[in-house]
Design a protein around this motif. Sequence first.
Motif, PDB file in Angstrom:
ATOM      1  N   LYS A   1       0.825  -1.210   0.000  1.00 14.81           N
ATOM      2  CA  LYS A   1       0.000   0.000   0.000  1.00 14.81           C
ATOM      3  C   LYS A   1       0.856   1.255   0.000  1.00 14.81           C
ATOM      4  O   LYS A   1       0.566   2.231  -0.708  1.00 14.81           O
ATOM      5  CB  LYS A   1      -0.927   0.017   1.219  1.00 14.81           C
ATOM      6  N   GLU A   2       1.937   1.231   0.771  1.00 13.12           N
ATOM      7  CA  GLU A   2       2.754   2.445   0.911  1.00 13.12           C
ATOM      8  C   GLU A   2       4.210   2.073   1.161  1.00 13.12           C
ATOM      9  O   GLU A   2       4.503   1.087   1.844  1.00 13.12           O
ATOM     10  CB  GLU A   2       2.227   3.298   2.064  1.00 13.12           C
TER      11      GLU A   2
ATOM     12  N   ASN B   1       2.385   6.428  -1.836  1.00 10.54           N
ATOM     13  CA  ASN B   1       1.180   5.615  -1.776  1.00 10.54           C
ATOM     14  C   ASN B   1       1.026   4.946  -3.140  1.00 10.54           C
ATOM     15  O   ASN B   1       0.690   5.610  -4.128  1.00 10.54           O
ATOM     16  CB  ASN B   1      -0.044   6.469  -1.450  1.00 10.54           C
TER      17      ASN B   1
ATOM     18  N   ASN C   1       8.602  -7.382   4.120  1.00 15.02           N
ATOM     19  CA  ASN C   1       7.289  -7.800   3.607  1.00 15.02           C
ATOM     20  C   ASN C   1       7.401  -8.446   2.222  1.00 15.02           C
ATOM     21  O   ASN C   1       6.560  -8.229   1.348  1.00 15.02           O
ATOM     22  CB  ASN C   1       6.321  -6.617   3.553  1.00 15.02           C
TER      23      ASN C   1
ATOM     24  N   LYS D   1      10.307   1.650   5.150  1.00 15.41           N
ATOM     25  CA  LYS D   1       9.068   1.110   5.721  1.00 15.41           C
ATOM     26  C   LYS D   1       8.139   0.708   4.565  1.00 15.41           C
ATOM     27  O   LYS D   1       7.891   1.492   3.667  1.00 15.41           O
ATOM     28  CB  LYS D   1       8.382   2.147   6.612  1.00 15.41           C
TER      29      LYS D   1
ATOM     30  N   THR E   1       4.332  -0.768   3.952  1.00 13.31           N
ATOM     31  CA  THR E   1       3.037  -1.032   4.554  1.00 13.31           C
ATOM     32  C   THR E   1       2.191  -1.858   3.600  1.00 13.31           C
ATOM     33  O   THR E   1       2.012  -1.494   2.438  1.00 13.31           O
ATOM     34  CB  THR E   1       2.297   0.285   4.874  1.00 13.31           C
ATOM     35  N   SER E   2       1.678  -2.981   4.104  1.00 11.93           N
ATOM     36  CA  SER E   2       0.860  -3.858   3.276  1.00 11.93           C
ATOM     37  C   SER E   2      -0.591  -3.395   3.236  1.00 11.93           C
ATOM     38  O   SER E   2      -1.051  -2.661   4.125  1.00 11.93           O
ATOM     39  CB  SER E   2       0.922  -5.295   3.806  1.00 11.93           C
TER      40      SER E   2
ATOM     41  N   PRO F   1      -2.508  -5.320   6.639  1.00 13.28           N
ATOM     42  CA  PRO F   1      -1.501  -5.549   7.701  1.00 13.28           C
ATOM     43  C   PRO F   1      -1.981  -6.558   8.740  1.00 13.28           C
ATOM     44  O   PRO F   1      -3.156  -6.746   8.921  1.00 13.28           O
ATOM     45  CB  PRO F   1      -1.347  -4.142   8.302  1.00 13.28           C
TER      46      PRO F   1
END
Length: 228
Positions: A52-53, A74, A199, A222, A224-225, A228
């Motif tokens: 996602k990000e 994003n 990830n 970082k 972000t899935s 999460p």
Amino acid sequence: MKKLVLAVFSFTLILSSCKTDKKSEVTAPKMELSILDKVANAHGFNQFRNVKEIAFTFNVDRADSHSERSWVWNTITNDITSINKGDTISYNRTSMDSVATKLNGAFINDKYWFLAPFNLAWDKNNITYDHKSDVPAPISKNPMQKLTIVYGNEGGYTPGDAYDFYFGNDYMIKEWVFRRSNQPEPSLVTTWENYTDINGLKIAEMHQNEDGSFKLYFTNIKVTSKNP
């Protein structure tokens, strides 16, 4: 009795026919992945759809100088946040003014260093490529596979540029060469090292030239899935 035997015999033929039909079914052969996809997938490209990000800081050390800039991307909305020398600017890549366009050039450069293997898959329609085996790598001199890609002369921020990727049988990049405008001489040669798995994305945190006078590396990474 004859009718019963005949019925059993007919039923046996039907079963036999069914079995024969199943054996004759042909399974479609799997498509062989291109070398571009093999390198991209080795670095976790298949996991990118779950992202996602992405946030990271792009650092460059030359002699006594240090520069850095941070990004938050994003991947769903294509919103970008640039953090550089205390200034924070956000824009969307689908609608950019002159300031955003200039910033986006820096983002494309930094993201390319960060996710270059993925660009092999993303940019496959805009590049030509050549693949060779058992070629000495420019820094280590170890024999490796060599993948050369050349971008088309139209579109993008640096059309016509070329890159030579060096990797082993695991398809993980160990070194690369950047050649501006596809010139024969290298513009920059660095390692790909200090891999980290975040990830499912395998990121080389450090790139440096042969004598270590140039270092390009990533911090504050970082990922972000979506779930999460």
